[in-house]
Write an enzyme that holds these catalytic residues in place. Structure first.
Site, PDB file in Angstrom:
ATOM      1  CD1 TRP A   1      -2.492  -2.053   0.441  1.00 27.08           C
ATOM      2  CD2 TRP A   1      -2.544  -1.604   2.395  1.00 27.08           C
ATOM      3  NE1 TRP A   1      -3.336  -2.295   0.792  1.00 27.08           N
ATOM      4  CE2 TRP A   1      -3.610  -2.559   1.280  1.00 27.08           C
ATOM      5  CE3 TRP A   1      -3.302  -0.622   3.262  1.00 27.08           C
ATOM      6  CZ2 TRP A   1      -4.783  -2.727   2.779  1.00 27.08           C
ATOM      7  CZ3 TRP A   1      -4.340  -0.883   4.179  1.00 27.08           C
ATOM      8  CH2 TRP A   1      -4.630  -2.194   3.278  1.00 27.08           C
ATOM      9  CE  LYS A   2       4.196   1.454  -4.349  1.00 28.59           C
ATOM     10  NZ  LYS A   2       4.656   1.943  -6.301  1.00 28.59           N
TER      11      LYS A   2
ATOM     12  CD  GLU B   1       8.032   3.128  -4.695  1.00 28.97           C
ATOM     13  OE1 GLU B   1       7.581   2.706  -3.650  1.00 28.97           O
ATOM     14  OE2 GLU B   1       7.745   2.895  -5.844  1.00 28.97           O
TER      15      GLU B   1
ATOM     16  CD  GLU C   1       8.100  -4.525  -6.901  1.00 28.03           C
ATOM     17  OE1 GLU C   1       6.900  -4.451  -7.087  1.00 28.03           O
ATOM     18  OE2 GLU C   1       9.035  -4.325  -6.415  1.00 28.03           O
TER      19      GLU C   1
ATOM     20  N   GLY D   1       0.983  -2.692  -6.471  1.00 34.70           N
ATOM     21  CA  GLY D   1       1.514  -2.087  -5.163  1.00 34.70           C
ATOM     22  C   GLY D   1      -0.252  -0.730  -5.970  1.00 34.70           C
TER      23      GLY D   1
END
Ligand code: PEP
Length: 256
Positions: free
Chosen positions: A12-13, A106, A171, A237
């Site tokens: 869910w970042k 990220e 990814e 995501g």
């Protein structure tokens, strides 16, 4: 390898406010409580501030972690100490977290995390009996320069401890949040390459390591991705933030 379950992991970042996170968790939990997909392991990874509330929702539904488990998006290598702003693996384990994503691009890119640091986190996760989900992936320019296999090989060699037990998520960075996915033929080649790299670097555990694909997975192509030989699941995501889309991805996971 045929006996590995299929994983559907939602990241869910920092994309979900608290109220939305609770609603989303309730909807996914309600689906998982009512429908049995024994071949699928579903995991949701809210942000740190939402973990305790989401765990309560899963407990209320009496959901076994086999059906729906809680994951975190990161952990710090040290078990405790003066590390302002960080969260340790034991802290996650004590509130019911079972999985932890480490080495997401990220974090590698925006927080300058090295593979060595990712490896320390992976060890910390293992020491707290959390399943690490270690992310690897190349940038677009590395791909265009023909460096993909080299980059993935380095990440595998340096991010995974000896006799690694956990999950690897491939990814490609150019596919994350872009809506662009590799061609299925291209992805098959990359998955085959990664499987060989895992066999070379993790000879004792490679066949037990589930290999996931992540990068713009949507319900309309997840079945195709699951059909790729050597893919044991997906890390999702954006599409994990809509219960309906996430559920469709769970439903698209084939048995066996
Ligand atoms: C991710 O961040 O792990 C990811 C795969 O994101 P998205 O599905 O939005 O590309």
């Amino acid at each position: 390898m045929g006996t590995l379950p299929k994983f559907v992991i939602g990241n869910w970042k920092m994309l979900s406010e608290h109220a939305h996170a609770l609603k989303l968790a309730s909807e996914v939990a309600a689906y998982c409580a009512e429908h049995d997909h024994p071949h699928v392991k579903t995991v949701i990874c809210p942000t740190f501030t939402q973990l305790v509330s989401v765990e309560e929702i899963l407990k209320d539904k009496k959901l076994a972690p086999r059906k729906l488990a809680l994951g975190a998006q990161d952990c710090y290598p040290a078990p405790g100490g003066a590390f302002t702003g960080d969260i340790s693996a034991p802290m996650l384990a004590e509130i019911g977290v079972r999985y932890v994503i480490v080495g997401h691009s990220e974090r590698r890119q925006k927080h300058n995390e090295t593979s060595k640091f990712v490896c320390e986190k992976t060890v910390a996760a293992r020491d707290s009996k959390l399943t690490p989900v270690v992310c690897i992936g190349e940038t677009l320019s590395e791909r265009q320069d023909g460096q993909t296999a080299h980059v993935l090989g380095e990440q595998i060699a340096r991010s995974l401890p000896e006799n690694f037990e956990g999950i690897v998520a491939y990814e490609p960075i150019w596919a994350i949040g872009t809506g662009v996915t590799p061609t299925m033929e291209g992805l098959q080649d990359d998955i085959t390459t990664i499987r060989k790299l895992l066999e070379r670097h993790q000879p004792k555990t490679a066949e037990r390591i589930p290999l996931l694909y992540g990068g713009s997975v949507k319900p309309d192509q997840s079945a195709e991705i699951f059909a790729i030989k050597g893919v044991n699941g997906v890390l999702v995501g954006g599409a994990s933030l809509k219960a309906q889309d996430f559920v469709k991805i769970i439903q698209s996971a084939p048995q066996g």
